[in-house]
Design a protein around this motif. Sequence first.
Motif, short mmCIF file in Angstrom:
data_model
loop_
_atom_site.label_atom_id
_atom_site.label_comp_id
_atom_site.label_asym_id
_atom_site.label_seq_id
_atom_site.Cartn_x
_atom_site.Cartn_y
_atom_site.Cartn_z
N SER A 1 98.62 -27.47 6.81
CA SER A 1 99.99 -27.82 6.27
C SER A 1 100.11 -27.15 5.10
O SER A 1 99.76 -26.91 4.56
N ILE A 2 101.65 -26.79 4.93
CA ILE A 2 102.24 -26.85 3.33
C ILE A 2 102.57 -27.49 2.46
O ILE A 2 102.92 -28.63 3.58
N SER A 3 102.97 -27.39 1.66
CA SER A 3 103.17 -28.83 1.11
C SER A 3 104.04 -28.57 -0.45
O SER A 3 102.89 -27.31 -1.02
N ARG A 4 104.54 -28.72 -1.25
CA ARG A 4 105.25 -28.86 -2.31
C ARG A 4 104.52 -29.52 -3.24
O ARG A 4 104.71 -29.67 -4.62
N SER A 5 103.43 -30.30 -3.34
CA SER A 5 102.44 -30.70 -4.01
C SER A 5 101.56 -29.52 -5.23
O SER A 5 100.87 -29.44 -4.19
N PRO A 6 101.30 -29.63 -6.29
CA PRO A 6 100.30 -29.58 -6.55
C PRO A 6 98.83 -29.93 -6.74
O PRO A 6 97.96 -28.83 -6.12
N GLY A 7 98.65 -31.15 -6.95
CA GLY A 7 97.74 -31.45 -5.67
C GLY A 7 97.29 -31.64 -4.64
O GLY A 7 95.88 -31.34 -4.18
N TRP A 8 97.97 -30.06 -3.27
CA TRP A 8 97.48 -29.89 -2.26
C TRP A 8 96.61 -28.27 -2.80
O TRP A 8 95.92 -28.51 -1.73
N TYR A 9 96.58 -28.09 -3.62
CA TYR A 9 96.22 -26.67 -3.61
C TYR A 9 94.55 -26.87 -4.50
O TYR A 9 94.73 -27.22 -5.57
N THR A 10 93.63 -26.47 -3.89
CA THR A 10 92.70 -26.13 -4.68
C THR A 10 92.09 -25.53 -5.61
O THR A 10 91.50 -25.12 -6.84
N TYR A 11 92.77 -24.07 -5.38
CA TYR A 11 92.76 -22.38 -6.06
C TYR A 11 93.27 -21.97 -6.81
O TYR A 11 94.86 -22.38 -5.73
N TRP A 12 93.70 -21.53 -7.78
CA TRP A 12 94.65 -21.26 -8.64
C TRP A 12 94.00 -20.09 -9.49
O TRP A 12 93.02 -19.91 -10.06
N GLY A 13 95.72 -19.29 -9.77
CA GLY A 13 95.25 -18.40 -10.66
C GLY A 13 95.55 -18.53 -11.19
O GLY A 13 95.77 -19.91 -12.40
N GLN A 14 95.29 -17.15 -12.89
CA GLN A 14 95.14 -17.46 -14.22
C GLN A 14 97.08 -17.74 -14.85
O GLN A 14 97.29 -18.22 -15.71
N GLY A 15 97.92 -16.92 -13.73
CA GLY A 15 99.74 -17.28 -14.24
C GLY A 15 100.14 -15.83 -14.69
O GLY A 15 99.01 -15.47 -15.18
N THR A 16 101.10 -15.71 -14.46
CA THR A 16 101.43 -13.97 -14.32
C THR A 16 103.06 -14.79 -15.89
O THR A 16 103.62 -15.71 -15.53
N GLN A 17 103.45 -13.82 -16.89
CA GLN A 17 104.39 -14.45 -17.68
C GLN A 17 105.70 -13.89 -16.95
O GLN A 17 106.02 -12.60 -16.72
N VAL A 18 107.28 -14.35 -16.54
CA VAL A 18 108.36 -13.68 -16.10
C VAL A 18 109.28 -14.43 -16.88
O VAL A 18 109.33 -15.37 -17.31
N THR A 19 109.83 -13.50 -17.35
CA THR A 19 111.02 -13.27 -18.62
C THR A 19 112.07 -12.83 -18.40
O THR A 19 112.11 -11.58 -18.14
N VAL A 20 113.59 -13.76 -18.48
CA VAL A 20 114.64 -13.05 -17.79
C VAL A 20 115.77 -13.16 -19.28
O VAL A 20 115.63 -14.53 -19.82
N SER A 21 115.75 -11.92 -19.58
CA SER A 21 116.26 -12.15 -20.85
C SER A 21 117.17 -10.66 -20.63
O SER A 21 116.85 -9.65 -19.78
N SER A 22 118.23 -11.15 -21.40
CA SER A 22 119.30 -9.97 -21.68
C SER A 22 118.99 -9.23 -23.08
O SER A 22 119.61 -8.34 -23.25
#
Length: 124
Positions: free
Chosen positions: A103-124
């Motif tokens: 099942s899908i969930s909105r809780s971070p604790g539901w997920y076991t595996y994570w990536g290292q992240g990628t930065q998204v910056t929205v700027s003018s």
Amino acid sequence: QVQLVESGGGLVQPGGSLRLSCAAAGGTFSWYTMAWFRQAPGKEREFVASISRSGDNTNYADSVKGRFTISRVNAENTAYLHMNSLKFEDTAVYYCAATIATSISRSPGWYTYWGQGTQVTVSS
């Protein structure tokens, strides 16, 4: 155990678009429910979108509904987050996450595996 690597982040102007990718290795990708979360400086990690194993079911945070689309290509072991009409408040580090649960969930604790992240910056 699956390893996740995000890519595709960067600097974009308001109203612009980006596509994030999450490449999975070390497991059978189609067995995993996938999700994207984000974390802005000084804020808690928040749910963005999730997708079922087959891709038939998706779920979105209200703040991104209608602007972001989550998808996956199981044959390529990759999940995507297509982001359109980006706003300043979308600026954050975006993380890909996976769980063997069906099942899908909105809780971070539901997920076991994570990536290292990628930065998204929205700027003018």
